[in-house]
Design an enzyme around this catalytic site. Structure first.
Site, short mmCIF file in Angstrom:
data_model
loop_
_atom_site.label_atom_id
_atom_site.label_comp_id
_atom_site.label_asym_id
_atom_site.label_seq_id
_atom_site.Cartn_x
_atom_site.Cartn_y
_atom_site.Cartn_z
N GLY A 56 0.83 -1.20 0.00
CA GLY A 56 0.00 0.00 0.00
C GLY A 56 0.86 1.24 0.00
N CYS A 83 5.28 -6.28 1.59
CA CYS A 83 5.65 -4.85 1.54
C CYS A 83 5.00 -4.09 2.69
CB CYS A 83 5.27 -4.30 0.16
SG CYS A 83 6.11 -2.74 -0.20
N TYR A 84 4.08 -3.18 2.41
CA TYR A 84 3.40 -2.46 3.50
C TYR A 84 2.75 -3.44 4.46
CZ TYR A 84 0.24 0.85 5.84
OH TYR A 84 -0.43 1.59 6.77
N HIS A 170 7.92 -8.08 -3.69
CA HIS A 170 6.61 -8.46 -4.23
C HIS A 170 6.66 -9.82 -4.93
CE1 HIS A 170 4.47 -4.71 -3.44
NE2 HIS A 170 5.65 -4.17 -3.54
N GLU A 172 4.24 -11.43 -6.03
CA GLU A 172 3.12 -11.57 -6.98
C GLU A 172 3.45 -11.09 -8.39
OE1 GLU A 172 3.44 -9.47 -4.53
OE2 GLU A 172 2.43 -7.56 -4.86
N ASP A 229 -18.32 -10.87 -21.45
CA ASP A 229 -19.01 -11.07 -20.17
C ASP A 229 -20.49 -11.43 -20.37
OD1 ASP A 229 -16.59 -10.32 -19.17
OD2 ASP A 229 -17.19 -8.28 -18.68
N LYS A 371 -11.45 -11.45 -15.28
CA LYS A 371 -11.69 -11.54 -16.72
C LYS A 371 -11.13 -12.83 -17.34
CE LYS A 371 -13.17 -9.02 -20.27
NZ LYS A 371 -14.41 -8.25 -20.22
#
Ligand code: XMP
Length: 517
Positions: A56, A83-84, A170, A172, A229, A371
């Protein structure tokens, strides 16, 4: 039925929060993003196997900086701070956080001291992606240091008595090559997840839910836009309730070439769904006559869409539900906005306002899916590739891609140019490599030469806009092969009457947007 195993991600506002959720789901574990202040009580009520605290933008030592409920560390499930999130965890458990001597951004060497638990199955040195100014400078004796970098001695830590872990980098992002392994270590070895989340499982569960809600004499209306969608929603509902589904496709005349045909062939032809096509082409064009302001165009189109859709929906007997293609990012964005956690209906789907006005209940079977998961679902339901992998297309259609007044001759030029562009992108294998690609018609007369004469009259500029993006919030122009551009430009100038110049848009978003209007 036990609720499915879930990793809860508390969102402290990182640009990567959604990415964490997707990475966890790629490990076949269902994940959900919750606001950072979600209480331990709330987490206890689901089948939460572990908690991730996201990064964040704040500094934990500033007043008013977001923290998590400290009772989360008492839940008995593993917690991973990123991280944060690591700084919050360490601070709440007695550590210190300060501004680092140097800010670390980008790829950094990580030295692993304890290649176990979170960092098991990794080499002793690896590259990680850093993006921080603050660091954890001290932790109580109950913490072990797992890894460090030059600028960050406590780059990965763990608590010895509680299952609490923190990483300053990170895992991710793809720039951290060992990141996937770390997340797998967390969800499987530490949280004990079994990895049973499969998009295909959603089909059965969604079908069951829809059947339970929709009575035998009731019908569901689904507004088809031609996008992925709403197409997936229609295919799913058709499987659940068969001919109690009625689809409405509003042909506003602002579609691309062959788009209305594809929708008809797929849903009426292949699925044999009760599809009502509202041919409103002339009506939309008449309302748009003389209008040049983009905002005005959008308003007119949105308003007209609702009017046409309403007229057709009112003719459907027994209609009690409206099915919408709301997907997870729509829900998260609205849930985290200033209005708090109340999820809103997808506004740009153009049907906002309809359910309440017409007294419909909403059915939103894709609410929990990203998505890429919706696309997998579409494939599993047997939708054609052209629908499943279609780039996003704006609700106001080609009207925001014809700069200035929208007229049929201008639309025709744009459709033909756009079709050539898409054909060539498909042929060269580029369509699936970019997030979005389209042509824009800029009706300015620039001088040209054709045959022996100079031409100005009735000539237009066509701009090609091809972008790469993961979330459409930021975008970069695609570094597509010159050879493909050359073919597209030459074909457009040769085959489309009224175009004597083609340009390539190299603007990034920000400051430009993806669409021109
Ligand atoms: P911008 O132009 O804002 O676009 O960078 C971001 C993404 O949103 C799409 N877009 C729209 N989609 N109704 C929609 O359903 C709209 O009015 C609209 N405007 C932009 C755009 O195509 C891109 O994918």
């Amino acid at each position: 039925m036990t609720p499915r195993e879930t990793i809860a991600i508390l969102d402290f506002g990182s640009q990567y929060s959604q990415l964490i959720a997707r990475r966890v789901r790629e490990c076949h574990v269902y994940s959900e993003l919750l606001p950072s202040h979600a209480t331990a009580e709330r987490l206890r009520s689901g089948n939460v196997k572990g908690v991730i605290l996201s990064g964040g933008p704040a500094s934990v030592y500033e007043s008013g900086a977001p923290r998590c409920d400290p009772a989360i560390f008492e839940l008995g499930v593993p917690v991973l701070g990123i991280c944060y999130g690591m700084q919050v965890a360490c601070q709440l458990l007695g550590g210190q956080v300060q501004a680092g001597q140097t800010r670390e951004y980008g790829r950094t060497r990580l030295r692993i001291h304890r290649p176990d638990t979170l960092l098991a199955h990794l080499p002793s040195e690896t590259t990680v992606w850093m993006s921080h100014g603050d660091i954890v400078t001290a932790v109580p004796a109950a913490f072990d240091t797992l890894a460090s970098t030059d600028g960050c001695p406590l780059a990965a830590v763990r608590h010895r008595e509680r299952p609490v872990f923190g990483v300053q980098f990170h895992p991710e992002v793809t720039h951290t090559p060992g990141g996937e392994q770390m997340l797998r270590n967390f969800v499987y070895d530490l949280c004990g997840c079994r990895g049973e989340w499969r998009v295909g499982n959603v089909i059965d569960a969604a079908i069951e839910q829809v059947r339970a809600r929709v009575g035998p004499a009731q019908r569901v209306i689904c507004g088809l836009s031609g996008g992925v969608d709403s197409s997936v929603v229609a295919a799913l509902l058709h499987r659940a309730i068969g001919d109690r589904l009625v689809c409405i496709f509003v042909d506003n005349g602002l579609c691309r070439n062959r788009e209305a045909e594809l929708v008809e062939a797929t849903f009426r032809g292949h699925f044999q769904i009760d599809l009502r096509v509202a041919d409103a082409r002339e009506r939309f064009l008449a309302r748009l006559a003389g209008v040049t302001d983009p905002q005005q165009k959008r308003l007119i189109i949105g308003h007209e869409f609702i009017a046409v859709f309403r007229e057709h929906a009112e003719r459907v007997e027994g209609a009690a539900f409206l099915a919408q293609g709301t997907i997870y990012p729509d829900v998260i964005e609205s849930g985290h906005g200033p209005g708090g956690q109340t999820a809103m209906i997808k506004a740009h789907h153009n049907v906002g306002g309809l359910p309440a006005e017409l007294g419909f209940e909403l059915i939103e079977p894709l609410r929990n899916l990203f998505k890429d998961e919706v696309r997998l679902l579409g494939e599993a339901l047997g939708l054609p590739e052209a629908l499943v992998w279609r780039h996003p297309f704006p609700g106001p259609g080609l009207a925001v891609r014809v700069i200035g007044e929208v007229t049929e001759p201008r639309l025709r030029i744009l459709r033909d140019a756009d079709e050539i562009l898409l054909d060539e992108l498909h042929a060269a294998g580029w369509y699936r490599r970019i997030a979005q690609g389209f042509a824009v018609l800029v009706p300015v007369a620039s001088v040209g030469v054709m045959g022996d004469g100079r031409t100005y009259e009735g000539q237009n500029l066509v701009v090609l806009r091809l972008v790469e993006s993961t979330d459409f919030m930021t975008a970069d122009w695609a570094r597509i092969d010159y050879a493909v551009l050359a073919t597209v430009a030459s074909r457009i100038m040769n085959e489309v009457r009224g175009v004597n110049r083609v340009a390539y848009d190299i603007s990034t978003k920000p400051p430009a947007t993806i669409e021109w209007q």
